[in-house]
Scaffold this motif. Structure first.
Motif, mmCIF file in Angstrom:
data_model
loop_
_atom_site.group_PDB
_atom_site.id
_atom_site.type_symbol
_atom_site.label_atom_id
_atom_site.label_comp_id
_atom_site.label_asym_id
_atom_site.label_seq_id
_atom_site.Cartn_x
_atom_site.Cartn_y
_atom_site.Cartn_z
ATOM 1 N N LYS A 33 0.854 -1.185 0.000
ATOM 2 C CA LYS A 33 0.000 0.000 0.000
ATOM 3 C C LYS A 33 0.893 1.240 0.000
ATOM 4 C CE LYS A 33 -4.018 -2.038 2.300
ATOM 5 N NZ LYS A 33 -4.963 -1.947 3.453
ATOM 6 N N TYR A 34 0.559 2.166 -0.872
ATOM 7 C CA TYR A 34 1.323 3.391 -0.988
ATOM 8 C C TYR A 34 0.431 4.581 -0.626
ATOM 9 C CZ TYR A 34 4.482 0.655 -4.011
ATOM 10 O OH TYR A 34 5.343 -0.283 -4.525
ATOM 11 N N THR A 35 1.053 5.613 -0.083
ATOM 12 C CA THR A 35 0.387 6.909 0.060
ATOM 13 C C THR A 35 1.259 7.926 -0.640
ATOM 14 O OG1 THR A 35 -0.614 6.305 2.180
ATOM 15 C CG2 THR A 35 -0.497 8.643 1.651
ATOM 16 N N VAL A 36 0.766 8.467 -1.723
ATOM 17 C CA VAL A 36 1.525 9.425 -2.530
ATOM 18 C C VAL A 36 0.645 10.625 -2.818
ATOM 19 C CG1 VAL A 36 2.759 9.826 -4.689
ATOM 20 C CG2 VAL A 36 2.864 7.578 -3.614
ATOM 21 N N GLY A 37 1.142 11.814 -2.503
ATOM 22 C CA GLY A 37 0.393 13.022 -2.812
ATOM 23 C C GLY A 37 -0.985 13.061 -2.175
ATOM 24 N N GLY A 38 -1.129 12.411 -1.021
ATOM 25 C CA GLY A 38 -2.402 12.445 -0.309
ATOM 26 C C GLY A 38 -3.420 11.419 -0.754
ATOM 27 N N ILE A 39 -3.064 10.547 -1.692
ATOM 28 C CA ILE A 39 -3.985 9.492 -2.122
ATOM 29 C C ILE A 39 -3.420 8.129 -1.744
ATOM 30 C CG2 ILE A 39 -4.889 10.868 -4.041
ATOM 31 C CD1 ILE A 39 -3.224 9.021 -5.908
ATOM 32 N N ASN A 40 -4.302 7.166 -1.576
ATOM 33 C CA ASN A 40 -3.897 5.808 -1.228
ATOM 34 C C ASN A 40 -3.983 4.909 -2.461
ATOM 35 O OD1 ASN A 40 -3.565 6.407 1.557
ATOM 36 N ND2 ASN A 40 -5.776 6.284 1.822
ATOM 37 N N ILE A 41 -2.928 4.134 -2.680
ATOM 38 C CA ILE A 41 -2.870 3.194 -3.802
ATOM 39 C C ILE A 41 -2.538 1.825 -3.232
ATOM 40 C CG2 ILE A 41 -1.742 2.625 -5.979
ATOM 41 C CD1 ILE A 41 -0.918 5.626 -6.122
ATOM 42 N N SER A 42 -3.341 0.849 -3.567
ATOM 43 C CA SER A 42 -3.102 -0.495 -3.051
ATOM 44 C C SER A 42 -2.764 -1.446 -4.186
ATOM 45 C CB SER A 42 -4.327 -1.007 -2.291
ATOM 46 O OG SER A 42 -5.457 -1.078 -3.140
ATOM 47 N N MET A 43 -1.938 -2.422 -3.858
ATOM 48 C CA MET A 43 -1.521 -3.420 -4.846
ATOM 49 C C MET A 43 -1.696 -4.823 -4.268
ATOM 50 S SD MET A 43 1.995 -1.880 -6.432
ATOM 51 C CE MET A 43 2.023 -0.312 -7.314
ATOM 52 N N ARG A 44 -2.155 -5.722 -5.125
ATOM 53 C CA ARG A 44 -2.227 -7.144 -4.796
ATOM 54 C C ARG A 44 -1.766 -7.921 -6.018
ATOM 55 N NH1 ARG A 44 -7.926 -8.728 -2.251
ATOM 56 N NH2 ARG A 44 -6.772 -10.699 -2.008
ATOM 57 N N PRO A 45 -0.967 -8.960 -5.815
ATOM 58 C CA PRO A 45 -0.422 -9.713 -6.959
ATOM 59 C C PRO A 45 -1.512 -10.181 -7.912
ATOM 60 C CG PRO A 45 0.607 -10.427 -4.915
ATOM 61 C CD PRO A 45 -0.521 -9.510 -4.524
ATOM 62 N N GLY A 46 -1.273 -9.934 -9.200
ATOM 63 C CA GLY A 46 -2.201 -10.389 -10.228
ATOM 64 C C GLY A 46 -3.415 -9.509 -10.419
ATOM 65 N N ARG A 47 -3.438 -8.356 -9.728
ATOM 66 C CA ARG A 47 -4.576 -7.441 -9.882
ATOM 67 C C ARG A 47 -4.081 -6.060 -10.284
ATOM 68 N NH1 ARG A 47 -8.966 -8.718 -5.057
ATOM 69 N NH2 ARG A 47 -9.073 -10.986 -5.386
ATOM 70 N N MET A 48 -4.969 -5.300 -10.877
ATOM 71 C CA MET A 48 -4.614 -3.946 -11.274
ATOM 72 C C MET A 48 -4.372 -3.090 -10.031
ATOM 73 S SD MET A 48 -4.852 -3.846 -14.680
ATOM 74 C CE MET A 48 -5.217 -2.180 -15.213
ATOM 75 N N MET A 49 -3.459 -2.121 -10.145
ATOM 76 C CA MET A 49 -3.282 -1.149 -9.076
ATOM 77 C C MET A 49 -4.624 -0.480 -8.803
ATOM 78 S SD MET A 49 0.360 0.787 -9.703
ATOM 79 C CE MET A 49 -0.254 1.679 -11.124
ATOM 80 N N LYS A 50 -4.929 -0.251 -7.555
ATOM 81 C CA LYS A 50 -6.215 0.318 -7.193
ATOM 82 C C LYS A 50 -6.022 1.666 -6.513
ATOM 83 C CE LYS A 50 -10.551 -0.831 -4.833
ATOM 84 N NZ LYS A 50 -11.253 -1.842 -3.986
ATOM 85 N N GLY A 51 -6.656 2.685 -7.089
ATOM 86 C CA GLY A 51 -6.579 4.026 -6.533
ATOM 87 C C GLY A 51 -7.692 4.877 -7.112
ATOM 88 N N PRO A 52 -7.786 6.143 -6.708
ATOM 89 C CA PRO A 52 -8.839 7.021 -7.233
ATOM 90 C C PRO A 52 -8.646 7.316 -8.717
ATOM 91 C CG PRO A 52 -7.290 8.258 -5.875
ATOM 92 C CD PRO A 52 -6.953 6.807 -5.704
ATOM 93 N N LEU A 53 -9.658 7.899 -9.317
ATOM 94 C CA LEU A 53 -9.654 8.157 -10.759
ATOM 95 C C LEU A 53 -8.496 9.061 -11.187
ATOM 96 C CD1 LEU A 53 -11.238 7.510 -13.352
ATOM 97 C CD2 LEU A 53 -12.648 9.532 -12.904
ATOM 98 N N ASN A 54 -8.069 9.932 -10.302
ATOM 99 C CA ASN A 54 -6.995 10.875 -10.651
ATOM 100 C C ASN A 54 -5.613 10.379 -10.230
ATOM 101 O OD1 ASN A 54 -7.295 11.144 -7.885
ATOM 102 N ND2 ASN A 54 -7.044 13.375 -7.892
ATOM 103 N N THR A 55 -5.492 9.072 -9.975
ATOM 104 C CA THR A 55 -4.231 8.503 -9.480
ATOM 105 C C THR A 55 -3.024 8.918 -10.311
ATOM 106 O OG1 THR A 55 -5.248 6.561 -8.448
ATOM 107 C CG2 THR A 55 -2.952 6.351 -9.124
ATOM 108 N N PHE A 56 -3.091 8.756 -11.621
ATOM 109 C CA PHE A 56 -1.926 9.034 -12.459
ATOM 110 C C PHE A 56 -1.647 10.528 -12.593
ATOM 111 C CE2 PHE A 56 -2.990 4.701 -14.037
ATOM 112 C CZ PHE A 56 -1.778 4.095 -13.716
ATOM 113 N N VAL A 57 -2.671 11.344 -12.402
ATOM 114 C CA VAL A 57 -2.457 12.796 -12.395
ATOM 115 C C VAL A 57 -1.698 13.192 -11.131
ATOM 116 C CG1 VAL A 57 -3.537 15.076 -12.491
ATOM 117 C CG2 VAL A 57 -4.575 13.150 -13.714
ATOM 118 N N VAL A 58 -2.083 12.608 -10.004
ATOM 119 C CA VAL A 58 -1.387 12.880 -8.739
ATOM 120 C C VAL A 58 0.060 12.397 -8.810
ATOM 121 C CG1 VAL A 58 -1.306 12.356 -6.269
ATOM 122 C CG2 VAL A 58 -3.506 12.825 -7.373
ATOM 123 N N LEU A 59 0.271 11.210 -9.348
ATOM 124 C CA LEU A 59 1.635 10.691 -9.500
ATOM 125 C C LEU A 59 2.464 11.600 -10.405
ATOM 126 C CD1 LEU A 59 0.954 6.853 -9.928
ATOM 127 C CD2 LEU A 59 1.832 8.020 -7.902
#
Length: 210
Positions: free
Chosen positions: A165-191
């Motif tokens: 689990k990551y917290t970047v720029g105030g948003i939370n992003i979670s990862m699980r093997p074999g699944r897509m990264m999960k975060g809010p709709l603006n995840t890549f804009v925040v990154l």
């Protein structure tokens, strides 16, 4: 706030950074940082124009009522457009970082980075910058996390190969093997916003010290 509005804010902020950087290093011909920030501006503007076009189409009177299927398709398009933006911005920053360490020869970053690899990589440069106390450990970890997500986006279609689990720029992003990264709709804009700010900090530090 919509993703398009987030992108417009990112566009304006990056333009301000580009203008400021141009003034600071105006005496240098073809300075990598100046060229980089203006390239970032242009790339973000393209995404802003694409998103604005899509939004006008999606919410026009000719567009059918948005049901769950259409909404899912729209979300996928937004994620694809913003993911491509993020990947391109990191590539632009990587090129500028490599060029910068070639100019700041007194830093020794280029030589030390090449001790562990035959090629210069952004991650190695940032790691070496941390070892030389140009960046602190927490800043390196944020760089490292963002570059991990960039690599997954490029090589694995954002499919995770780890649990984290990551917290970047105030948003939370979670990862699980074999699944897509999960975060809010603006995840890549925040990154995108975060790595531009991190690069801006790196440019400031390396110019102050060397």
């Amino acid at each position: 706030m919509t993703v398009t509005e987030d992108i417009k804010i990112l566009s304006e902020t990056t333009r301000q950074i580009a203008e400021s950087t141009t003034k600071i290093y105006a005496s240098r011909k073809n300075d990598p940082a100046i060229l980089c920030f203006w390239s970032l501006c242009n790339r973000i503007k393209i995404t802003e124009e694409i998103m604005t076009f899509y939004e006008h189409s999606w919410y026009s009177s000719d567009f059918p009522e948005v049901d769950e299927t259409i909404e899912s398709e729209l979300v996928e398009r937004v994620m694809t457009i913003t993911k491509d933006l993020f990947v391109d911005l990191v590539s632009i920053i990587e090129k500028a970082t490599k060029d910068s360490v070639g100019i700041h020869v007194n830093s020794g970053i280029k030589e030390d980075s090449l001790k562990t690899s035959n090629h210069l990589y952004l991650r190695n440069i940032i790691e070496c910058s941390t070892q030389k106390n140009i960046l602190d450990q927490s800043t390196f970890e944020e760089w490292d996390n963002i570059l991990t997500m960039r690599n997954l986006a490029v090589h694995n279609n954002s499919m995770s190969d780890r649990s984290k689990k990551y917290t970047v720029g105030g948003i939370n992003i979670s990862m699980r093997p074999g699944r897509m990264m999960k975060g809010p709709l603006n995840t890549f804009v925040v990154l995108s916003s975060r790595i531009i700010k991190l690069f801006c900090l790196w440019v400031k530090k390396i110019n102050e010290l060397f």
